[in-house]
Design a protein around this motif. Structure first.
Motif, PDB file in Angstrom:
ATOM      1  N   LEU A 252       0.850  -1.190   0.000  1.00 48.19           N
ATOM      2  CA  LEU A 252       0.000   0.000   0.000  1.00 48.19           C
ATOM      3  C   LEU A 252       0.886   1.242   0.000  1.00 48.19           C
ATOM      4  CD1 LEU A 252      -2.777  -1.165   2.477  1.00 48.19           C
ATOM      5  CD2 LEU A 252      -2.749  -1.291  -0.024  1.00 48.19           C
ATOM      6  N   ALA A 253       1.544   1.446  -1.143  1.00 50.77           N
ATOM      7  CA  ALA A 253       2.482   2.565  -1.274  1.00 50.77           C
ATOM      8  C   ALA A 253       2.506   3.021  -2.724  1.00 50.77           C
ATOM      9  CB  ALA A 253       3.881   2.146  -0.831  1.00 50.77           C
ATOM     10  N   GLY A 254       2.634   4.312  -2.925  1.00 51.84           N
ATOM     11  CA  GLY A 254       2.757   4.858  -4.271  1.00 51.84           C
ATOM     12  C   GLY A 254       4.216   4.841  -4.703  1.00 51.84           C
ATOM     13  N   LEU A 255       4.571   3.972  -5.626  1.00 58.52           N
ATOM     14  CA  LEU A 255       5.969   3.785  -6.011  1.00 58.52           C
ATOM     15  C   LEU A 255       6.221   4.077  -7.485  1.00 58.52           C
ATOM     16  CD1 LEU A 255       6.608   0.510  -3.972  1.00 58.52           C
ATOM     17  CD2 LEU A 255       7.452   2.797  -3.439  1.00 58.52           C
ATOM     18  N   VAL A 256       5.239   4.700  -8.152  1.00 58.13           N
ATOM     19  CA  VAL A 256       5.412   5.051  -9.563  1.00 58.13           C
ATOM     20  C   VAL A 256       6.588   6.018  -9.703  1.00 58.13           C
ATOM     21  CG1 VAL A 256       4.357   6.199 -11.547  1.00 58.13           C
ATOM     22  CG2 VAL A 256       2.984   4.667 -10.115  1.00 58.13           C
ATOM     23  N   GLY A 257       7.459   5.751 -10.670  1.00 62.24           N
ATOM     24  CA  GLY A 257       8.603   6.617 -10.924  1.00 62.24           C
ATOM     25  C   GLY A 257       9.854   6.260 -10.155  1.00 62.24           C
ATOM     26  N   GLN A 258       9.740   5.260  -9.276  1.00 66.08           N
ATOM     27  CA  GLN A 258      10.917   4.817  -8.521  1.00 66.08           C
ATOM     28  C   GLN A 258      11.394   3.459  -9.038  1.00 66.08           C
ATOM     29  OE1 GLN A 258      10.884   5.234  -4.174  1.00 66.08           O
ATOM     30  NE2 GLN A 258       8.901   6.286  -4.319  1.00 66.08           N
TER      31      GLN A 258
END
Length: 211
Positions: free
Chosen positions: A167-173
């Motif tokens: 449950l984490a926003g990891l787009v672009g990493q």
């Protein structure tokens, strides 16, 4: 193809045709996804006349065989009943085509895979859903973590089948993963996914499990 483990295309995921759907007793709510079983037709039991004596086949768990409650006790895949709904190519190694149901002996065995562990990425900008594929050794995932370029290790939880979520926003990493197999082996798979990844892509590593 398209299954309760989430592997989608079984060739692309590393499993090929020697696979089976397991009854819920063996499927264990998806915890068995990827595990391998050695199956031998049992000539000593009723139905054994349809066996191919002396032959065995190792299959991978890629699906669930659901109970059919239109039948008594849920049918062959009903609660409490170990059952393998095998692909036809796998079946024809041990049983006569057209026999339908044969008695078997089975044993969970070590999986042999070609290549490394694979990660298929889905989800949204708010959460990550990763299908973990092609595990050797025990074949299945016991625990998983993900790490972005800008985060520490985030523990994932099983969503369904072989799909694990964070449950984490990891787009672009860029992403790294750590996985513990159900056999107890822990591997860190670092810098698996580049920062420009997109949903729907699959990334293959060079590392795999031994147990």
């Amino acid at each position: 193809m398209g299954d309760a483990c989430g592997y989608d295309n079984l060739y692309n995921a590393g499993y090929g045709v020697n696979n089976a759907a397991l009854s819920s007793t063996l499927f264990n709510d998806g915890a068995s996804c990827g595990q391998c079983y050695l199956i031998t037709c049992d000539t000593s039991r009723p139905g054994g006349q349809s066996c191919k004596p002396g032959y065995s086949i190792t299959v991978s768990t890629t699906n669930l065989c659901p109970a059919n409650y239109a039948l008594h006790n849920g049918g062959w895949c009903g609660p409490g009943r170990p059952h393998f709904d095998m692909s036809q190519p796998a079946w024809e190694n041990i049983g006569i085509y057209g026999a339908g149901i044969i008695p078997v002996l089975y044993q969970q065995v070590k999986c042999s895979r070609t290549g490394g562990v694979r990660f298929s990425i889905a989800g949204s900008q708010y959460f990550l859903l990763v299908n973990i594929q092609n595990l050797a050794g025990s074949g299945s995932v016991g625990a998983a973590w993900v790490k972005g370029d800008n985060t520490g290790w985030i523990q994932m939880s099983r969503n369904w089948g072989a799909n694990w979520q964070a449950l984490a926003g990891l787009v672009g990493q860029g992403l790294s993963f750590a996985v513990t197999s159900t056999g107890g082996q822990y591997i860190q798979l670092l810098n698996v996914v580049p920062g420009w990844w997109q949903f729907g892509q699959t990334y293959t590593t060079t590392q795999n499990f031994y147990y």
